[in-house]
Design a protein around this motif. Sequence first.
Motif, PDB file in Angstrom:
ATOM      1  N   GLU A 111       0.824  -1.209   0.000  1.00 14.26           N
ATOM      2  CA  GLU A 111       0.000   0.000   0.000  1.00 14.26           C
ATOM      3  C   GLU A 111       0.859   1.260   0.000  1.00 14.26           C
ATOM      4  OE1 GLU A 111      -0.548  -2.651   1.790  1.00 14.26           O
ATOM      5  OE2 GLU A 111      -2.609  -3.262   1.330  1.00 14.26           O
ATOM      6  N   ASP A 112       1.818   1.300   0.907  1.00 16.33           N
ATOM      7  CA  ASP A 112       2.661   2.490   0.989  1.00 16.33           C
ATOM      8  C   ASP A 112       3.512   2.647  -0.257  1.00 16.33           C
ATOM      9  OD1 ASP A 112       1.712   3.342   3.398  1.00 16.33           O
ATOM     10  OD2 ASP A 112       3.237   2.299   4.590  1.00 16.33           O
ATOM     11  N   ARG A 115       1.422   4.056  -2.940  1.00 21.13           N
ATOM     12  CA  ARG A 115       1.153   5.461  -2.638  1.00 21.13           C
ATOM     13  C   ARG A 115       2.345   6.312  -3.064  1.00 21.13           C
ATOM     14  NH1 ARG A 115      -2.433   4.605   1.340  1.00 21.13           N
ATOM     15  NH2 ARG A 115      -0.961   3.600   2.773  1.00 21.13           N
TER      16      ARG A 115
END
Lengths: 125, 125
Positions: A111-112, A115
């Motif tokens: 996820e990071d 992002r």
Amino acid sequence: MAMETTLEILKALSDKNRARVVAALRRFDELCACQITEVLQVKGATVSRHMAILQNAGLVESRKDGRWVYYKLRKPAGSEPLFQWLEKALAGEEIEADFQALEKIEAITREDLCRMQRGEDCCPK
Amino acid sequence: MAMETTLEILKALSDKNRARVVAALRRFDELCACQITEVLQVKGATVSRHMAILQNAGLVESRKDGRWVYYKLRKPAGSEPLFQWLEKALAGEEIEADFQALEKIEAITREDLCRMQRGEDCCPK
DNA sequence: TTGACAATTAGCTAAATGACTAACTATAAA
DNA sequence: TTTATAGTTAGTCATTTAGCTAATTGTCAA
């Protein structure tokens, strides 16, 4: 094995970015598209095409998990000598740098990482 | 071995005609340019360029004897696994046909072969 | 020393390749 | 059910590559 199949394998391996992916998958077992994008530092679409070529050559298989796609090596019968030679022959500073980059990448959640890739420079850097 | 060297080897091997030459040299040890021209059925200039690529990759060495140039394999250190895999992986009808063609070509003297190649359809056919 | 000739080099063209952006597909979250 | 998003596919462009012909080089034979 037919000659055309063999040539397809050699062509697949003879591109620098694809060779780097293969070396990375030999060390890290399974990587998702976004992680590969991060190591190679090319656009996602480019990674996608490279992975398709590796898959068509029978060198890689993919697994879909939600929105993510994971890739791992898939050694055709009798190809182990080739991979062993390749691993030694590719070893060097450049591959080592990829491995170190991947250590850091693996420490970040998918996820990071995603992002970060779309420019939200918040979270982990 | 540096990555670039490895990629040069893979690129050199991933062309069909060059792979055929390597397979031929593994079986027939030493071949002259005119013999290779005859098996591949391409122009001499094309053979010359292919052989230069194989030599630059360190896979082939050449020896000049008068007007003729002879080529043989030159295995870089640690590359035997690669060649063994390659030999098996390339084996098939096409390579077999090359070998049979080469048996016939070897039965002809260089002089007659070159005469044939420049269109003098006399002598052996 | 001149001519023939095997091989290489130079220059050209058509096809293949790798990168990009933009459009699309599918999955998940709001 | 609408929106955001990871990944793929389509389309474009620049570069590379394999083939050809023509010109050049180096070696042998008249």
